[in-house]
Write an enzyme that holds these catalytic residues in place. Structure first.
Site, PDB file in Angstrom:
ATOM      1  N   THR A  80       0.858  -1.194   0.000  1.00 23.36           N
ATOM      2  CA  THR A  80       0.000   0.000   0.000  1.00 23.36           C
ATOM      3  C   THR A  80       0.896   1.247   0.000  1.00 23.36           C
ATOM      4  OG1 THR A  80      -0.082  -0.252   2.405  1.00 23.36           O
ATOM      5  CG2 THR A  80      -2.017  -0.994   1.170  1.00 23.36           C
ATOM      6  N   THR A 121      -1.108  -2.036   5.763  1.00 24.71           N
ATOM      7  CA  THR A 121      -1.270  -0.749   6.441  1.00 24.71           C
ATOM      8  C   THR A 121      -2.102   0.165   5.546  1.00 24.71           C
ATOM      9  OG1 THR A 121       0.888  -1.049   7.427  1.00 24.71           O
ATOM     10  CG2 THR A 121      -0.022   1.177   7.484  1.00 24.71           C
ATOM     11  N   ARG A 167       2.938  -5.829  12.542  1.00 27.85           N
ATOM     12  CA  ARG A 167       3.985  -5.038  13.201  1.00 27.85           C
ATOM     13  C   ARG A 167       5.363  -5.648  12.986  1.00 27.85           C
ATOM     14  NH1 ARG A 167       0.346  -3.673  18.545  1.00 27.85           N
ATOM     15  NH2 ARG A 167      -0.100  -1.515  17.962  1.00 27.85           N
ATOM     16  N   VAL A 168       5.509  -6.460  11.936  1.00 30.60           N
ATOM     17  CA  VAL A 168       6.795  -7.136  11.736  1.00 30.60           C
ATOM     18  C   VAL A 168       7.838  -6.185  11.162  1.00 30.60           C
ATOM     19  CG1 VAL A 168       5.779  -9.405  11.380  1.00 30.60           C
ATOM     20  CG2 VAL A 168       6.107  -7.899   9.412  1.00 30.60           C
ATOM     21  N   LYS A 203      -2.056   2.000  13.807  1.00 36.78           N
ATOM     22  CA  LYS A 203      -0.953   1.524  12.955  1.00 36.78           C
ATOM     23  C   LYS A 203      -0.194   2.678  12.309  1.00 36.78           C
ATOM     24  CE  LYS A 203       1.916  -0.697  10.743  1.00 36.78           C
ATOM     25  NZ  LYS A 203       2.995  -1.467  11.331  1.00 36.78           N
ATOM     26  N   ASN A 211       3.933   4.284  13.297  1.00 41.91           N
ATOM     27  CA  ASN A 211       5.050   4.506  12.370  1.00 41.91           C
ATOM     28  C   ASN A 211       5.355   5.999  12.203  1.00 41.91           C
ATOM     29  OD1 ASN A 211       5.533   1.863  12.144  1.00 41.91           O
ATOM     30  ND2 ASN A 211       4.939   1.632  10.009  1.00 41.91           N
ATOM     31  N   GLY A 271      14.340   4.444   5.465  1.00 38.40           N
ATOM     32  CA  GLY A 271      13.845   3.748   4.281  1.00 38.40           C
ATOM     33  C   GLY A 271      12.856   2.661   4.646  1.00 38.40           C
ATOM     34  N   CYS A 275       7.599   0.895   4.840  1.00 36.18           N
ATOM     35  CA  CYS A 275       6.592   1.437   5.758  1.00 36.18           C
ATOM     36  C   CYS A 275       6.858   2.849   6.290  1.00 36.18           C
ATOM     37  CB  CYS A 275       6.429   0.474   6.930  1.00 36.18           C
ATOM     38  SG  CYS A 275       5.891  -1.154   6.381  1.00 36.18           S
ATOM     39  N   ARG A 312      13.706  -1.214  -0.464  1.00 34.55           N
ATOM     40  CA  ARG A 312      12.603  -0.304  -0.796  1.00 34.55           C
ATOM     41  C   ARG A 312      12.792   1.047  -0.104  1.00 34.55           C
ATOM     42  NH1 ARG A 312       7.687  -4.136   0.455  1.00 34.55           N
ATOM     43  NH2 ARG A 312       9.088  -4.681   2.138  1.00 34.55           N
TER      44      ARG A 312
END
Ligand code: NAD
Length: 438
Positions: free
Chosen positions: A99, A135, A169-170, A221, A225, A272, A275, A345
């Protein structure tokens, strides 16, 4: 509901996991290991072929995952397909597709999520529990997920099927362990859906499963972050201030954290991963309204600037050594965004390399977790004019600085992750500049 609850309790429920990436693959393997029959649905056919062979497509160090995958594939507990027809036979569908946000507007890009739901809908049978693990921005369950599933399935949530949100939450490098040990929040679109989801996750999670509504879960969530991103931005700002006055931010941080209730994060060369750089934007977008967010976008800007700051440190170091960036050979250590992983990513190395190349540098990237950059450290830094550490892979602090000094042509060392001992580097003749420490 009673039948589904019983099937979940007795591990007779069949589970579809849609999207077999960093999240979906370990989730599918863990439910298969727990005794469920699992169907993985993945649109990338190369990945499907690899997984069917029992080969783990995730690089880097991921303890236990490759072995578990081979075991559940060989044991027939996990099957993988690229089409959705198998979902007609499953009682639970977990959605774990990417996402991202649009690179310019920063608004959510739900292409993968919409495609997954539109393909699941026609194959959704009554009495199925659907759980979104990806997410998503606040209000997405209500405004996107539920309407799209209802439209494509012809079924009604809560009446014909159950819908819940249970974000992951990994972290890469600890996927299986995090899955088992991290607390989870479950946002039900109804109390029944939340209860069913809790029954399900109870089989694999050895921590709290907190029930709330979907909006609160979406906010939790994205907020967790955004919190991390803002904290890192704060640490990065202090690092820049320490550079202004010639102090060591790592010493400052350590002593700050001796004060009660202070937990200053680590500064560094940038943020980076899939997420952290985008979830703050999901939060900002999903909670749009009369009040404008100011801190979260500013934190994003500070963190996005860090790789460019590292490029400036390299320019400064080279200038001290009497060299221009143009035509200098620069060795960049680390392509992943996170130590000991093969996940690149949104890696800060990408904008750093673009900036250096735009300035005319000849860049050599080294990273043991990517086949194309796994060229041997000595070869990568040979005859270089500047070495930049972007990621704290175990190999880098294990390198003897005296060897490094011998291999390079010009001794300029830029340390974006506080990997090397500044004093020793200087004793050996390096021009050393660390983020927040020179
Ligand atoms: N990576 C992490 O550490 C992490 C941690 C917590 C949450 N998340 C969230 O979980 C979600 C997934 O992240 P990820 O890192 O696993 O992403 P990923 O890109 O590694 O995996 C997503 C997978 O879904 C597949 N896919 C996309 N559209 C599909 C479709 N329509 N049908 C079937 N398969 C499809 C992709 O090919 C890919 O293999 C994201 O929302 C992310 O924000 C990720």
């Amino acid at each position: 509901m009673k039948n589904l609850a019983k099937a979940i309790r007795d591990k007779q429920a069949k589970i579809a996991v849609i999207g077999l990436g960093y999240v979906g693959l370990p989730v599918a393997c863990t439910f298969a290991q727990a005794g469920f029959q699992v169907l993985g649905v993945e649109r990338d056919k190369t990945k499907v072929a690899q997984i069917e062979e029992g080969i783990c497509p995730i690089g880097g160090r991921e303890p236990g995952l490759a072995e578990l995958l081979t075991k559940v594939i060989r044991g027939g507990k996990l099957q993988v397909r690229s089409d959705y027809t198998g979902c007609q036979e499953t009682n639970v569908a977990l959605v774990a597709v990417e996402t991202p946000v649009d690179s310019v507007s920063k608004k959510p890009n739900y292409e993968a999520l919409r495609a997954a739901l539109a393909a699941l809908g026609p194959n959704l049978r009554r009495e199925t529990l659907v759980v979104i693990e990806s997410t998503i921005a606040p209000q997405t369950m209500q405004n996107v997920v539920q309407p799209l599933l209802e439209e494509t399935s012809g079924l009604k949530a809560d009446k014909d099927f159950y819908l819940a949100y249970c974000p992951e939450r990994v972290m890469p490098g600890k996927l299986l362990a995090n899955l088992r040990t991290c607390n989870r929040v479950i946002g039900g679109m109804s109390a029944q859906a939340a209860q069913l989801a809790r029954e399900l996750y109870r089989h694999i999670v050895e921590a709290d499963l907190d029930i709330t509504d979907s909006l609160a879960a979406e906010l939790v969530k994205t907020t967790e972050n955004a919190y991390r991103d803002v904290q890192i931005a704060f640490a990065n700002e202090i690092a820049l201030l320490c550079e202004n006055v010639g102090a060591d931010v790592y010493e400052v941080r350590q002593l700050v954290n001796k004060s009660p209730y202070r937990t200053m994060h680590m500064p560094g060369a940038g943020v980076g991963g899939h997420c952290t750089p985008k979830d703050p934007w999901l939060l900002v977008h999903g909670a749009e309204g009369r009040r404008e967010p100011r801190l979260i976008p500013t934190a994003r800007a500070i963190n996005d600037n860090m790789p460019l700051h590292v490029a400036e440190l390299a320019e400064d170091g080279l200038a001290e050594a009497g060299r221009a960036v143009k035509d200098a050979k620069v060795a960049v250590l680390g392509y992943a965004y996170l130590e000991n992983t093969g996940d690149a990513r949104n890696s800060p190395t990408i904008p750093l390399v673009e900036t250096l190349e735009a300035l005319g540098a000849r860049v050599m990237i080294h990273d043991p977790h990517f086949a194309e950059y796994d060229i041997g450290l000595r070869e990568a830094v040979a005859d270089s004019d500047c070495v930049i550490v972007m990621v704290a892979h175990d190999e880098y602090p294990a390198t003897d600085l005296a060897d490094l000094r011998e291999w390079v042509a010009t001794p300029v060392l830029i340390d974006g992750r506080n990997v090397f001992d500044k004093e020793r580097a200087r004793e050996l003749g390096f021009i050393y500049k660390g983020v927040g420490n020179w």
